[in-house]
Design a protein around this motif. Structure first.
Motif, mmCIF file in Angstrom:
data_model
loop_
_atom_site.group_PDB
_atom_site.id
_atom_site.type_symbol
_atom_site.label_atom_id
_atom_site.label_comp_id
_atom_site.label_asym_id
_atom_site.label_seq_id
_atom_site.Cartn_x
_atom_site.Cartn_y
_atom_site.Cartn_z
ATOM 1 N N LYS A 8 0.879 -1.238 0.125
ATOM 2 C CA LYS A 8 -0.110 -0.032 -0.067
ATOM 3 C C LYS A 8 0.928 1.236 -0.006
ATOM 4 N N GLU A 9 1.870 1.316 0.842
ATOM 5 C CA GLU A 9 3.047 2.236 0.888
ATOM 6 C C GLU A 9 3.398 2.490 -0.379
ATOM 7 N N GLN A 28 0.987 3.851 -3.032
ATOM 8 C CA GLN A 28 0.568 5.486 -2.683
ATOM 9 C C GLN A 28 1.647 6.268 -3.156
ATOM 10 N N ALA A 49 1.719 6.232 -6.941
ATOM 11 C CA ALA A 49 0.521 7.100 -7.498
ATOM 12 C C ALA A 49 0.821 8.680 -7.137
ATOM 13 N N GLN A 50 1.195 8.972 -6.043
ATOM 14 C CA GLN A 50 1.697 10.284 -6.078
ATOM 15 C C GLN A 50 2.663 10.829 -7.011
#
Length: 561
Positions: A361-362, A365, A368-369
């Motif tokens: 998940k990290e 993210q 994605a950022q």
């Protein structure tokens, strides 16, 4: 419950320029009623706010006629507060909500076009105001309203110095005003002024005094203000003492009716006609009052802008809140599913799976950022190239061309719409197949031609463009657009020259203007920065030759092999 006609009635008594309409049935919209309550209390900003809120409610209900009524009221409020450009914008927004094929919409169409005419009058654009008044007359279905619109039309012709046309209209309407003393005096005074303008030897004072006497008998203070203006103007050259006498009377009346604009105009006349000592006294009053008016109008404009901003911001916040709630509900459902599934697994699988999930998940993210940031930069550039400069070019054509090509403009707007939609769907924008680059460049550069600005093009030959790749054509088009938009915004140039120099494997573009140049301390804007980046990406060069106060020269060289 308040009626829509109430505000129009108020404006009619105070300006004698806005028509009165029939009463309407009660409306279930608390914000609409609240707007009129604040209007009666003289709180224009609060009234504007609630008319805007009522408009949103009517939009949600799909009631276009009520939306138009709110916008008309808002436009009149802005006009009365001195926000003439804002009034024009708001009144134009009302037009799409009114249908000329529906008779019940005609009175509102006429009222809206009359409001547009009044605001345009205040901006001294009399030819355009004449067009709006003619449309108001066209859709008017009430004889009294038509009389008012025709009087406004005659005033516009008078201000535009078309005295013959103004007199024809006044002659045509004065016969219908004998039953109304105030209206008769107003038309008589205006007609007399036109006659005097046509023939300076005409003894206008007799009719002026007749109109003034009627207005004094009717206690028409605003009419008396107008009569004193006309009589002062009549005596100004032949009897300065009499002109000064009536100018003082006009100033006293202007103070009684609390009209800052009329006080300012009266003070200008008093300054001109009075002895030096009195002139200095009036000049001091003029300066204080003028500063106060300008400050009040600036505050009013900012208030109306902020009210609309807050409404739109609240709408965006509500949508964001709805999105957050949906995400929370989704997360709750997802968590329950995970809990049920994980409960079936052993402790080892739970621990391992939890650690793996968190790390994944990290990482996602973080990726994605990075993608969002890169996408934002790409979208920002696309919006600037496709939408911002495209719209600016269309605005320039609409502003400066008398023979507007409506179909061409609509086609261009539709093209920008399609491309902006592609941006919103995150798809690549591809140029049309085999564009006529010579024609596109000519149209682009000629769109910045105005009455006061010439654009000279040299070397834009169709055969030279045939060997250039579509990508380079696309980039050159945007480079030229950036240069011309920058010129239009900042240079104040009246002569612009763009020359294309073709060499084997090299295109050189020479740009020059006679504007104010670019001061050394000025930081380049995003548009010119983007231009430099484009040319660098094509392995080209751009050079600015600046002579502050005497123009700007730019040389661009791009390899085309």
């Amino acid at each position: 419950m308040k009626r829509f006609s109430l505000y129009i009635l108020i404006v009619f008594f105070y300006s004698c320029q806005q028509a009165v309409i029939q009463k309407e049935i009660p409306i279930d919209n608390p914000a609409y009623d609240k707007a009129f309550e604040y209007l009666e209390m003289g709180k224009a900003d609060s009234s504007f706010f609630y008319f805007n809120a009522a408009k949103q409610i009517f939009l949600e209900k799909g009631d276009s006629l009520q939306v138009a009524k709110c916008l008309i009221n808002m436009a009149i409020t802005q006009k009365e507060q001195g926000d003439y450009f804002g009034s024009q914008e708001t009144a134009l927004q009302a037009v799409p909500f009114l249908d000329e094929n529906k008779p019940e919409h005609h009175s509102f169409l006429s009222m809206n076009f009359n409001a547009l005419g009044l605001s345009t009058d205040e901006l001294y654009d009399y030819p355009k105001a004449i067009l709006f008044y003619e449309l108001a007359i066209k859709y008017s279905d009430d004889a009294q309203n038509t009389l008012i619109y025709r009087n406004n039309l005659a005033n516009a012709y008078l201000y535009n110095r078309d005295y013959k046309k103004a007199r024809e209209i006044y002659d045509g309407i004065i016969g219908g005003t004998h039953k109304n003393a105030v209206e008769y005096a107003r038309v008589l005074s205006n007609l007399t002024r036109v006659k005097w303008k046509q023939d300076p030897t005409y003894p206008a004072i007799n009719d002026y005094q007749k109109a003034l006497k009627i207005r004094q008998q009717e206690h028409d203070l605003r009419g008396q203000n107008s009569s004193f203006l006309h009589i002062t103007e009549y005596y100004e050259d032949q009897k300065p003492d009499s002109a000064l006498f009536y100018a003082k009377k006009r100033y006293d009346i202007a103070k009684k009716i609390a009209s800052p604009d009329d006080q300012i105009k009266a003070l200008k006349t008093l300054i001109q006609l009075s002895p030096s000592d009195s002139s200095k006294y009036y000049f001091k009053i003029y300066n204080v009052l003028n500063d106060s008016i300008q400050e009040a109008r600036l505050v009013a404009k900012n208030q109306f802008t902020m009210i609309r901003y807050e409404v739109e911001k609240n709408k965006a916040d509500n949508l964001s809140l709805q999105k957050d709630n949906a995400e929370k509900e989704f997360n709750i459902v997802r968590q329950r599913i995970w809990t049920f599934c994980v409960s079936l697994l052993c402790v080892t699988v739970i621990v391992g799976g939890t650690l793996w999930y968190k790390r994944r998940k990290e990482r996602m993210q973080f990726e994605a950022q990075n993608r969002i940031k890169a996408n934002q930069l790409t979208i920002s550039r696309k919006i600037h190239d496709v939408v911002a400069n495209g719209l600016y070019r269309v605005m320039t054509e609409i502003e400066n061309r008398e023979d507007i090509d409506r179909e061409g403009i609509l086609d261009r707007l539709e093209m920008m719409y399609e491309k902006s939609r592609d941006i919103s769907y995150e798809t690549d924008i591809t140029p049309d197949a085999e564009p006529d680059c010579q024609k596109q460049v000519a149209e682009l550069l000629k769109s910045f031609v105005t009455e006061n600005r010439k654009v000279i093009i040299a070397g834009n030959d169709a055969e030279q463009w045939e060997g250039v790749t579509a990508h380079i054509k696309h980039e050159v088009h945007h480079v030229l657009q950036e240069l011309m938009v920058n010129m239009r915004k900042h240079s104040q140039a009246t002569d612009v020259v763009i020359r294309f120099d073709w060499s084997p494997g090299l295109l050189r573009i020479f740009y020059s203007d006679n504007g104010v140049g670019m001061p050394e301390s000025q930081v380049k804007g995003n548009g010119l920065t983007s231009t430099g980046n484009r040319i660098s990406n094509l392995d080209g060069k751009i050079t600015f030759v600046n002579n502050a106060g005497k123009g700007l020269k730019v040389e661009v060289s791009i390899p085309i092999f």
